[in-house]
Design a protein around this motif. Structure first.
Motif, short mmCIF file in Angstrom:
data_model
loop_
_atom_site.label_atom_id
_atom_site.label_comp_id
_atom_site.label_asym_id
_atom_site.label_seq_id
_atom_site.Cartn_x
_atom_site.Cartn_y
_atom_site.Cartn_z
N UNK A 235 0.84 -1.22 -0.13
CA UNK A 235 -0.04 -0.10 -0.01
C UNK A 235 0.71 1.16 -0.02
N UNK A 236 0.46 2.29 -0.75
CA UNK A 236 1.44 3.22 -0.91
C UNK A 236 1.20 4.32 0.32
N UNK A 237 2.21 5.52 0.38
CA UNK A 237 2.06 6.34 1.23
C UNK A 237 0.63 7.15 1.18
N UNK A 238 0.35 7.89 2.19
CA UNK A 238 -0.81 8.57 2.19
C UNK A 238 -0.93 9.74 1.08
N UNK B 53 -11.55 14.50 -2.41
CA UNK B 53 -12.43 14.17 -1.25
C UNK B 53 -11.94 13.86 0.07
N UNK B 54 -10.37 13.95 0.27
CA UNK B 54 -9.77 13.70 1.38
C UNK B 54 -8.46 12.96 1.13
N UNK B 55 -7.94 12.10 2.34
CA UNK B 55 -6.64 11.63 2.08
C UNK B 55 -7.09 10.19 1.91
N UNK B 56 -6.26 9.25 1.64
CA UNK B 56 -6.35 7.71 1.11
C UNK B 56 -5.06 7.24 0.72
N UNK B 57 -5.05 5.76 0.76
CA UNK B 57 -3.98 5.15 0.50
C UNK B 57 -4.37 3.97 -0.74
N UNK B 58 -3.70 3.41 -1.68
CA UNK B 58 -3.83 2.81 -2.54
C UNK B 58 -2.87 1.89 -2.74
N UNK B 59 -3.30 0.70 -3.65
CA UNK B 59 -2.59 -0.28 -3.92
C UNK B 59 -1.34 0.17 -4.68
N UNK B 60 0.06 -0.17 -4.59
CA UNK B 60 1.14 0.13 -5.51
C UNK B 60 1.13 -0.79 -6.61
N UNK B 61 0.79 -0.28 -7.67
CA UNK B 61 0.58 -1.26 -8.90
C UNK B 61 2.08 -1.94 -9.40
N UNK B 62 3.23 -0.99 -9.14
CA UNK B 62 4.38 -1.47 -9.65
C UNK B 62 5.06 -2.45 -8.56
N UNK B 63 4.89 -2.44 -7.32
CA UNK B 63 5.23 -3.78 -6.47
C UNK B 63 4.28 -4.69 -6.62
N UNK B 64 3.04 -4.60 -7.14
CA UNK B 64 2.22 -5.73 -7.24
C UNK B 64 2.71 -6.49 -8.63
N UNK B 65 3.15 -5.76 -9.58
CA UNK B 65 3.60 -6.52 -10.61
C UNK B 65 4.87 -7.60 -10.25
N UNK B 66 5.60 -7.19 -9.24
CA UNK B 66 6.68 -8.17 -9.04
C UNK B 66 6.40 -9.02 -7.75
N UNK B 67 5.22 -9.10 -7.41
CA UNK B 67 4.66 -9.99 -6.03
C UNK B 67 4.67 -11.33 -6.66
#
Length: 519
Positions: free
Chosen positions: A433-436, A441-455
């Motif tokens: 999960x990325x940094x905030x 509509x406010x702050x959030x965190x998302x999945x880091x797509x680049x990291x998931x490619x190598x998971x």
């Protein structure tokens, strides 16, 4: 002066029927382009070395030119004529297919998609007011039948696309199929005489039409257009706001009318309506795909299945509209769509398909029935009021609806993945999960797509499962949109009943209704 035939009771029924089906096939062509590009985007990525960002940009350029095109043509369409606008759309569609088939890289694919979206907007600016003008006594019914063309195109295009992919035919053949409905509607419309819009026929001036939409209506559409272009060209919010105020200020000085209050409210309600109908489609497809695959079917059949439901219901909308009234139908549809989304949020396995069916039943009549209500209540607004309604829906779901949906999903996934880590003693959240981030509509965190490619594959599977659960939870939040719509439409029913003795279309003249073929 525009040469146009004023349709009367003596007009050849065959000519009118052919014109209707020409408009119908134009929307089918638009649907073919949409579904085929969705099917072959992955192939383009491999063949032309496109990044996910570039693929997203090609998808994106398939939408925003539509909104800009329909807005611009709506302002001038009664001046230049429907046929010229339709021919422009036809040429854009033809050029798009040729350029795409000959593409050697990103920019030709981008240009081909841009031209197709531009053509879609020009076509849409024509077909809605033309059909509303040809069938003035049953606008909502015939607009629903007209817009059955979209799910018909999605279903037929989906079946053809899957068949050709299974046969491992080159993607150029698939794109070439767009020529079929395009040539058909081009051949039909080139020989047709288009009717004068009922506003023009009734002698309502161009300025009166603009006053129906008014400063507030223009503010909504220009603001959405500027923010859409701002996201594309990376303008700051300040630039978009200044440009919006400048354009609206000039318009306001000329028009000097805020617009009809009910029309402004209908424009605003198009944003949650379009978000409910279009914004959640990709989520529901993702949720239904595993269940379809267990039955040995490809994920694309999800789209075909829901499209067939919508097409059948829209074709036979007449008795339902007559029984409930257009506003009553919208209220009932909102209630069913809310129930379907809520049902989906708790479903699994084959029950997801059942819940998605309920949801499809609910959303079927939203778009064309709203166009029908606007056309019936604001005939002085002519093509402008009708097409601005569709444009606000299309651009609203991109500028506002999609952002809200993305924010809700990211927030829910953030919470669900953290909970999964606590329950299973893993570290997926801190790893993937990325940094905030800060959003509209406010702050959030998302999945880091680049990291998931190598998971590892098992990690990807786990996160996908958590993500699907997050989508289900988010659907519960999204249910608020059709609930808001239900409240609005119930209030509208009460308004019409108390102020006007029930829902009644506004007529500009007492001309007899045109004879029409029965479905």
């Amino acid at each position: 002066m525009i040469k146009a035939q004023v349709i009367t009771n003596d007009t050849d029924q065959r000519a009118k029927t052919l014109l209707f089906w020409g408009c119908f096939m134009a929307i089918v062509a638009s649907a073919f382009g949409f579904v085929f590009r969705a099917f072959i985007m992955a192939d383009w990525g491999i063949q032309f070395g496109l990044s996910k960002t570039q693929q997203g940009e090609i998808f994106g350029v398939g939408f925003w030119p539509f909104g800009i095109s329909i807005v611009l043509f709506s302002l001038i369409i009664d001046k230049i004529g429907y046929k010229k606008s339709m021919v422009f759309g036809f040429i854009c569609h033809l050029l798009s297919v040729v350029i795409t088939i000959m593409a050697s890289g990103y920019w030709m694919l981008y240009l081909g998609t841009f031209l197709f979206a531009l053509g879609n907007g020009a076509v849409e600016a024509v077909v809605n007011p033309v059909v509303a003008t040809m069938y003035p006594k049953e606008k909502t019914k015939w607009l629903n039948i007209l817009h059955a063309a979209w799910p018909v195109g999605m279903a037929i295009g989906g079946i053809l696309g899957i068949a050709m992919i299974n046969q491992k035919l080159p993607w150029e053949f698939i794109i070439g199929l767009i020529m079929l409905p395009t040539i058909i509607y081009g051949w039909v419309i080139v020989k047709r005489t288009f009717p004068l819009n009922e506003r023009v026929k009734a002698g309502v001036s161009y300025l009166e039409m603009l006053k129906e939409v008014g400063i507030l209506g223009f503010l909504i559409i220009i603001a959405l257009s500027m923010f859409q272009l701002g996201s594309l060209f990376l303008w700051s919010y300040a630039v978009s706001i200044i440009a919006t105020l400048g354009i609206v200020g000039i318009f306001g000085y000329y028009v000097r009318s805020l617009g009809r209050p009910l029309f402004i409210l209908l424009l605003l309600i198009m944003i949650p309506l379009a978000t409910t109908e279009l914004g959640t489609d990709s989520w529901i497809t993702d949720l239904m795909t595993p269940a379809m695959q267990k039955m040995g079917l490809q994920g694309g059949w999800v789209l075909i299945y829901t499209s067939i439901i919508m097409a059948i219901l829209r074709f036979y909308s007449g008795p339902i509209v007559h029984k409930l009234s257009p506003v009553g139908l919208l209220a009932a549809s909102s209630a069913i769509a809310a129930a379907g989304l809520f049902f989906l949020s708790y479903s699994s396995g084959l029950m997801i398909i059942v819940a998605a069916t309920v949801y499809a039943l609910g959303k079927t009549y939203f778009w064309p029935t709203m166009l029908g209500v606007v056309s019936e209540q604001f005939p002085k607004g002519g093509a402008l009021a009708l097409n601005f309604t569709g444009a606000v829906g299309m651009m609203g779901v991109g500028v506002i609806g999609a952002v809200i949906l993305g924010f809700v999903q990211d927030k829910q996934l953030d919470q669900n993945l953290a909970l999964y880590d606590r329950n299973n003693n893993t570290a997926l959240h801190s790893t993937y999960v990325t940094e905030e981030k800060k959003g509209l509509f406010g702050s959030y965190r998302a999945i880091d797509g680049n990291k998931l490619l190598n998971a590892p594959p098992e990690t990807v599977l786990t996160i996908n499962n958590v993500q699907n659960d997050a989508k289900k939870n988010a659907l519960r939040t999204v249910t608020i949109f059709p609930v808001i719509m239900l409240i609005f439409y119930l209030a509208l029913i009460f308004y019409f009943k108390t102020k006007k003795g029930g829902y009644k279309p506004v007529e500009l003249s007492k001309d007899e209704a045109l004879p029409m073929a029965e479905f």
